[in-house]
Design a protein around this motif. Structure first.
Motif, PDB file in Angstrom:
ATOM      1  N   ARG A 131      59.220  51.442  15.790  1.00 19.31           N
ATOM      2  CA  ARG A 131      60.683  51.827  16.366  1.00 19.31           C
ATOM      3  C   ARG A 131      60.763  51.420  17.826  1.00 19.31           C
ATOM      4  NH1 ARG A 131      61.946  57.051  17.126  1.00 19.31           N
ATOM      5  NH2 ARG A 131      59.810  57.797  17.330  1.00 19.31           N
ATOM      6  N   THR A 132      59.438  51.080  18.380  1.00 22.22           N
ATOM      7  CA  THR A 132      59.746  51.205  19.778  1.00 22.22           C
ATOM      8  C   THR A 132      59.146  49.525  20.225  1.00 22.22           C
ATOM      9  OG1 THR A 132      57.720  51.916  20.495  1.00 22.22           O
ATOM     10  CG2 THR A 132      59.480  53.513  20.384  1.00 22.22           C
ATOM     11  N   HIS A 133      59.575  49.059  21.257  1.00 14.42           N
ATOM     12  CA  HIS A 133      59.031  47.863  21.628  1.00 14.42           C
ATOM     13  C   HIS A 133      58.575  47.842  23.008  1.00 14.42           C
ATOM     14  CE1 HIS A 133      60.448  46.123  17.901  1.00 14.42           C
ATOM     15  NE2 HIS A 133      61.345  47.098  17.985  1.00 14.42           N
ATOM     16  N   MET A 134      57.816  48.732  23.353  1.00  4.38           N
ATOM     17  CA  MET A 134      57.527  48.843  24.772  1.00  4.38           C
ATOM     18  C   MET A 134      55.978  49.094  24.915  1.00  4.38           C
ATOM     19  SD  MET A 134      60.329  51.489  26.414  1.00  4.38           S
ATOM     20  CE  MET A 134      60.271  52.424  24.954  1.00  4.38           C
ATOM     21  N   PRO A 135      55.475  48.540  25.759  1.00  2.00           N
ATOM     22  CA  PRO A 135      54.062  48.665  25.945  1.00  2.00           C
ATOM     23  C   PRO A 135      53.538  50.191  26.190  1.00  2.00           C
ATOM     24  CG  PRO A 135      54.870  47.749  27.942  1.00  2.00           C
ATOM     25  CD  PRO A 135      55.930  48.003  27.195  1.00  2.00           C
ATOM     26  N   GLY A 136      52.290  50.202  25.924  1.00  2.00           N
ATOM     27  CA  GLY A 136      51.678  51.855  26.174  1.00  2.00           C
ATOM     28  C   GLY A 136      51.809  52.386  27.783  1.00  2.00           C
ATOM     29  N   ALA A 137      51.925  53.418  27.908  1.00  2.00           N
ATOM     30  CA  ALA A 137      51.949  53.933  29.001  1.00  2.00           C
ATOM     31  C   ALA A 137      51.352  55.387  29.128  1.00  2.00           C
ATOM     32  CB  ALA A 137      53.371  54.087  29.766  1.00  2.00           C
ATOM     33  N   ALA A 138      50.696  55.686  30.475  1.00  2.00           N
ATOM     34  CA  ALA A 138      50.192  56.803  30.508  1.00  2.00           C
ATOM     35  C   ALA A 138      50.393  57.468  31.955  1.00  2.00           C
ATOM     36  CB  ALA A 138      48.579  56.954  30.370  1.00  2.00           C
ATOM     37  N   ALA A 139      50.641  58.749  32.028  1.00  2.00           N
ATOM     38  CA  ALA A 139      51.027  59.503  33.135  1.00  2.00           C
ATOM     39  C   ALA A 139      50.116  60.723  33.109  1.00  2.00           C
ATOM     40  CB  ALA A 139      52.478  59.703  33.254  1.00  2.00           C
ATOM     41  N   MET A 140      49.785  61.331  34.351  1.00  2.89           N
ATOM     42  CA  MET A 140      49.268  62.392  34.367  1.00  2.89           C
ATOM     43  C   MET A 140      49.438  63.497  35.453  1.00  2.89           C
ATOM     44  SD  MET A 140      45.086  62.852  33.989  1.00  2.89           S
ATOM     45  CE  MET A 140      44.461  62.565  35.756  1.00  2.89           C
ATOM     46  N   ASN A 159      37.412  60.516  34.894  1.00  3.63           N
ATOM     47  CA  ASN A 159      37.335  59.156  34.930  1.00  3.63           C
ATOM     48  C   ASN A 159      38.575  58.471  34.609  1.00  3.63           C
ATOM     49  OD1 ASN A 159      34.713  59.439  36.226  1.00  3.63           O
ATOM     50  ND2 ASN A 159      34.028  59.913  34.275  1.00  3.63           N
ATOM     51  N   GLU A 160      39.532  59.134  33.914  1.00  2.00           N
ATOM     52  CA  GLU A 160      40.612  58.395  33.464  1.00  2.00           C
ATOM     53  C   GLU A 160      40.376  57.097  32.486  1.00  2.00           C
ATOM     54  OE1 GLU A 160      43.076  58.111  36.876  1.00  2.00           O
ATOM     55  OE2 GLU A 160      43.092  60.144  37.405  1.00  2.00           O
ATOM     56  N   VAL A 161      39.418  57.279  31.654  1.00  2.00           N
ATOM     57  CA  VAL A 161      39.194  56.284  30.677  1.00  2.00           C
ATOM     58  C   VAL A 161      39.424  56.776  29.287  1.00  2.00           C
ATOM     59  CG1 VAL A 161      38.160  54.457  32.011  1.00  2.00           C
ATOM     60  CG2 VAL A 161      36.965  56.333  31.040  1.00  2.00           C
ATOM     61  N   PHE A 162      39.805  55.959  28.165  1.00  6.50           N
ATOM     62  CA  PHE A 162      39.893  56.373  26.901  1.00  6.50           C
ATOM     63  C   PHE A 162      38.499  56.086  26.340  1.00  6.50           C
ATOM     64  CE2 PHE A 162      44.329  55.950  27.645  1.00  6.50           C
ATOM     65  CZ  PHE A 162      44.701  56.900  26.816  1.00  6.50           C
ATOM     66  N   GLY A 163      38.200  56.541  25.204  1.00  2.88           N
ATOM     67  CA  GLY A 163      36.988  56.316  24.113  1.00  2.88           C
ATOM     68  C   GLY A 163      37.384  56.843  23.008  1.00  2.88           C
ATOM     69  N   GLU A 164      36.478  56.574  21.855  1.00  2.00           N
ATOM     70  CA  GLU A 164      36.227  56.729  20.782  1.00  2.00           C
ATOM     71  C   GLU A 164      35.229  57.555  20.149  1.00  2.00           C
ATOM     72  OE1 GLU A 164      36.831  53.951  17.952  1.00  2.00           O
ATOM     73  OE2 GLU A 164      39.277  53.948  18.254  1.00  2.00           O
ATOM     74  N   LEU A 165      35.387  58.567  19.228  1.00  2.00           N
ATOM     75  CA  LEU A 165      34.171  59.126  18.718  1.00  2.00           C
ATOM     76  C   LEU A 165      34.284  58.946  17.108  1.00  2.00           C
ATOM     77  CD1 LEU A 165      31.977  61.022  19.951  1.00  2.00           C
ATOM     78  CD2 LEU A 165      33.463  63.069  19.400  1.00  2.00           C
ATOM     79  N   GLN A 166      33.111  58.858  16.516  1.00  6.60           N
ATOM     80  CA  GLN A 166      33.208  58.663  14.888  1.00  6.60           C
ATOM     81  C   GLN A 166      33.227  59.898  14.382  1.00  6.60           C
ATOM     82  OE1 GLN A 166      30.240  56.098  13.394  1.00  6.60           O
ATOM     83  NE2 GLN A 166      31.876  54.404  13.566  1.00  6.60           N
ATOM     84  N   LEU A 167      33.928  59.954  13.180  1.00  7.49           N
ATOM     85  CA  LEU A 167      34.081  61.225  12.470  1.00  7.49           C
ATOM     86  C   LEU A 167      32.914  61.224  11.500  1.00  7.49           C
ATOM     87  CD1 LEU A 167      37.841  61.165  11.666  1.00  7.49           C
ATOM     88  CD2 LEU A 167      36.446  63.067  12.682  1.00  7.49           C
ATOM     89  N   PRO A 168      32.676  62.198  10.799  1.00  6.73           N
ATOM     90  CA  PRO A 168      31.375  62.378   9.857  1.00  6.73           C
ATOM     91  C   PRO A 168      31.771  61.595   8.584  1.00  6.73           C
ATOM     92  CG  PRO A 168      32.537  64.445   9.820  1.00  6.73           C
ATOM     93  CD  PRO A 168      32.939  63.609  11.065  1.00  6.73           C
TER      94      PRO A 168
END
Lengths: 689, 176
Positions: A183-192, A246-255
């Protein structure tokens, strides 16, 4: 507090208070000023979290918040019902109203995340809809200052998170825009948003393209979303993390969730924090719902995922909502389930609405909670004093952000019933700062709008002398068809470098209500009784102003802006706008040039006339010009029929009638604004007021 | 801030402490009453233990912040918990009975003494007792119990009550 009389010294009272539940403390704020300030104190809140909060981890205490479905009246505030788990296993119900008056906003609002007894309510598709932050246990809710990623009303995929940054003792709200989707054609963005700083900050991180499935939870410094990977339509799920400090993304595995189950069955997966551990609930619905619950025993260690239990829920339960903070499973019964009622020895069947029940896996028991609304509006929270002190400072800070008020009035009231202004934003020229007017409160059956504007972003931003508006963006909801009986303007051709140019990419209204040509007629009645007509627009338009200096804020206004409870009001700024439009019109008339396609021009402009009278003399002309137009709806224009007359009219009215009107309007706007202000404070605990 | 120095019940409680234990210690309350206690029992109080280690082993330890009635209760508690044969279950039962008979005023005094003498178990139990008693209580009850005069104006109080309206639902109707 009189310490000589009191049986306990202050530090012991603080000790005792730190073990009390938040709802009790909320009421004890009225014991005395010392109690009030103590309970609101940030140090006390932290102490309370460690004492009372930790004591909860060993109990089954559940607090369930339900946002009730909206009434037929879209302007009614959202009701919030809070169920508190009490000792005998009952759920006393508490009601509060959440201030969600903005029309169009509430339908798309969902509970998007939770942390420490706080939850946030926001929209996943509308960039400009305000975010509500709420701690129901202390009955606190507020809107955050509006944040927009762009000034265009494009469709977006948004999601949110709340977290607590322990390094600075601050709650933070995260707003993320997913990168390119269908639907959208914009880059990701983040704000806090930082609650302490009371301001938004753009984050320089790249947002993963994962598709979030449900709301976020917060644990051990990380915001967690259950997501699935966007590639190849596969169903690979992951937990996405955001490190709030620290404002970074990460991932965690599911069981390793059992994969040999019936692949046709749709499995609902949700994550929650149960007694301080991350849990995953996999609910599979065939005839009955079977639930698997996994717990990550040691946070961050994938091998520690342990299957807690696997159960099949009772017949009649159709949906698993989530696992509550107490470890029970919140589920909904089927709507319209029948119940046997024995009366005078006969059996009767009564239809039942859908109900919320709690299943306790340890005791194998079901408990009734209450009637169930839409499940997306149900959340289970821990009890917390978080932000009990937020009210005062936060609301004041909204004012300190130099909010200003503007009044818009529909002159023809029938229009006000069909149209409403959703958004109005101003862009400032200097340093391309943007000032948004977002919160629009309109009285029912009234033609007056009160717009509240301010500078988003950093809290340091204030209006400065010399700033001027650069662009105004209006957005309308519930657009209407052009009324054939009204003058639709005449088309006199093309091209005067975009005085009024439309950018109608986003639309809030019902598209079917658009005219066949795609044109719509918007009457914007500024103080000059002018009616503006827009062509080729769905719902929004933006136009640069010819001479920005016309809209300079005066110095006195700027001074007022620094006084917290006195928002200043700009009445009649649109008049300048219209004046510029008039100039453009006149220039066009002189040069014989035509407006650009999609341009906005003034129709039937005359300050002396009432709207009804105004419409008549132009009608014929309009129809004629419409006949000429071979591109209907592209551009509609009507210059003033007699520039001299118009000029005369403008002058006389501006000196006498206009000033009178602006006075009365200002009075009216003040009344409306005051009311608005009152409502804003209603939920808040602003003790100074 | 000094606690008040009167026995809230006005009664003179005689501690059931025998002098027969050789290693005994004299505790002197603020109102001059002297209580003897075994060293093992007194050792449960971190504060007394420190004092014993410091200087006055065998002598009289003055406790100027604890009145006689409260000290008697504290000593009863300490003796029970220092009892050789008492199981945890016994102690729990004893604590329950020990505390259940006390008014809030007395509980407050004991809490103060427990805090001052640094007896964590006693202090924690008493606090929990007070906390449980405060749940669902009205603001008026709190003011009366803790002898607090409201310094809010009527308007201010009304404002807060309005904001937290539901917090008043379901409070115990009996203010006492």
């Amino acid at each position: 507090m009189n310490s000589e009389e009191s049986p306990l010294p202050e530090d012991l009272i603080i000790e005792i208070l730190s073990w009390l539940p938040p709802e009790t403390l909320a009421s004890f704020r009225s014991v005395s000023k010392w109690w009030c300030s103590t309970i609101s104190d940030a140090k006390f809140v932290a102490k309370h979290q460690s004492h009372f909060g930790n004591s909860l981890k060993n109990s089954n205490s559940n607090r369930i918040v339900i946002l009730t479905e909206r009434h037929a009246d879209p302007r009614a505030p959202l009701k919030l019902r809070l169920f508190l788990d009490s000792n005998p296993g009952t759920f006393p119900e508490h009601n509060m109203e959440l201030d969600l008056k903005k029309r169009g906003a509430a339908e798309s609002c969902r509970i998007m995340g939770s942390c420490d007894g706080l939850f946030c309510l926001a929209s996943s598709s509308c960039d400009y809809v305000g975010i509500q932050l709420c701690n129901p246990c202390v009955r606190w809710a507020t809107r955050l200052p509006v944040h927009c990623f762009t000034d265009k009303f494009n469709p977006v995929d948004l999601y949110y998170g709340i977290g607590f940054d322990a390094s600075v003792n601050d709650y933070k709200v995260l707003k993320l825009r997913r990168p390119v989707t269908s639907r959208t054609h914009m880059p990701g963005a983040a704000a806090m948003f930082s609650v302490k700083a009371k301001s938004w900050k753009r984050l320089n991180v790249s947002v993963p393209p994962n598709i979030p499935l449900g709301r976020s939870v917060f644990l051990h410094g990380f915001v967690h979303w259950l997501t699935c990977l966007p590639s190849l339509y596969n169903n690979i799920k992951r937990i996405m993390l955001f490190d709030i400090c620290n404002e970074v993304f990460g991932e965690l595995q599911l069981p390793e969730i059992d994969r040999d189950r019936d692949t046709n069955a749709c499995a609902d997966t949700s994550i929650s924090v149960v007694r301080g551990s991350l849990c995953v609930l996999v609910a599979e619905s065939k005839t009955d719902i079977s639930c698997d619950v996994w717990m990550m025993k040691e946070y961050g260690i994938v091998e520690s995922w342990t299957k807690q239990f696997s159960i099949v829920l009772r017949e009649g339960i159709t949906k698993c909502v989530e696992q509550t903070v107490g470890g029970e499973i919140l589920c909904c019964t089927r709507k319209g389930e029948h119940r046997n009622v024995s009366r005078h020895g006969e059996l009767r069947y009564e239809p039942l609405p859908s109900q919320l029940v709690l299943y306790d896996p340890a005791m194998d028991e079901y408990r009734y909670v209450g009637p169930a609304p839409s499940c997306k509006h149900v959340i289970s929270l821990v009890a917390s004093l978080a932000l009990v002190n937020g009210t005062e400072s936060f609301v004041t800070s909204l004012c300190l952000l130099s909010w200003f008020y503007m009044t818009l009035q529909w002159m023809n009231t029938d229009m006000s019933k069909q149209l409403h202004l959703v958004n109005m934003s101003f862009c400032c020229e200097e340093e391309k700062r943007v000032c948004w007017v977002r919160d629009i409160d309109d009285e029912e059956e009234s033609s007056t709008f009160v717009l509240r504007g301010g500078c988003p972003g950093s809290g340091q931003r204030r209006w400065e002398k010399g700033w001027s508006f650069h662009t105004i963006i209006l957005q309308l909801d519930r657009v209407i068809q052009p009324d054939p009986t009204r003058p639709n303007g005449s088309e006199d051709g093309t091209s005067e470098a975009g005085y009024w140019s439309g950018s109608g990419r986003a639309r809030l209204g019902n598209p079917s209500k658009l005219g066949p040509s795609g044109a719509l007629l918007m009457h914007l009645p500024p103080p000059g009784y002018c009616t503006l007509s827009i062509a080729h627009l769905d719902a929004s338009l933006c136009f640069p102003i010819a001479r920005p200096a016309d809209l300079l804020l005066t110095e006195s206004v700027l001074e007022l802006a620094n006084l917290p409870p006195a928002p200043f009001r700009v009445s009649g700024s649109l008049e300048h706008l219209i004046m510029n439009a008039r100039i453009a019109n006149r220039n066009r008339a002189k040069k014989g040039t035509l407006p650009t396609p999609g341009a906005l021009v003034i129709v039937g402009e005359d300050v002396e006339r009432t709207p009804e009278v105004r419409a008549d003399p132009n009608e014929k002309k309009v129809k004629e010009s419409k006949k000429k137009s071979k591109r209907p709806g592209k551009e509609v224009t009507e210059g003033p029929s007699d520039p001299k007359k118009c000029k005369r009219g403008s002058k006389s009215s501006r000196s006498s009638k206009s000033s009178k009107r602006s006075k009365s309007m200002a009075a009216k706007s003040k009344a409306v604004a005051d009311k608005n202000e009152e409502e804003n404070f209603q939920l808040s605990g602003d003790l100074n007021k | 801030m000094a606690p008040k120095n009167k026995n809230p019940n006005g009664e003179n409680v005689v501690p059931e402490v025998q002098q027969k234990k050789t290693q005994a210690l004299i505790l002197k309350s603020s109102d001059g009453e002297e209580f003897s206690i075994s060293k093992s029992a007194a050792g449960l109080s971190v504060a007394i233990k420190n004092m014993m280690e410091d200087d006055c082993a065998g002598g009289v330890i003055p406790l100027p912040l604890v009145d006689g009635g409260t000290l008697a209760r504290v000593i009863t508690y300490l003796n029970k918990h220092a009892e050789d044969g008492a199981s945890d279950e016994d102690k729990r039962k004893f604590d329950e009975e020990f505390l259940s008979g006390m008014e809030v005023d007395v509980l407050c005094d004991v809490a103060l003494a427990g805090n001052y003498l640094d007896i964590r178990g006693l202090f924690h139990d008493v606090c929990q007792r007070i906390v449980n008693g405060m749940k669902n209580k009205s603001v008026e009850w709190v003011r009366k119990t803790f002898r607090i005069e409201s310094d809010f104006t009527a308007e201010e109080e009304e404002q807060i009550k309005k904001e937290y309206a539901w917090a008043w639902e379901g409070v115990d109707s009996d203010a006492d």
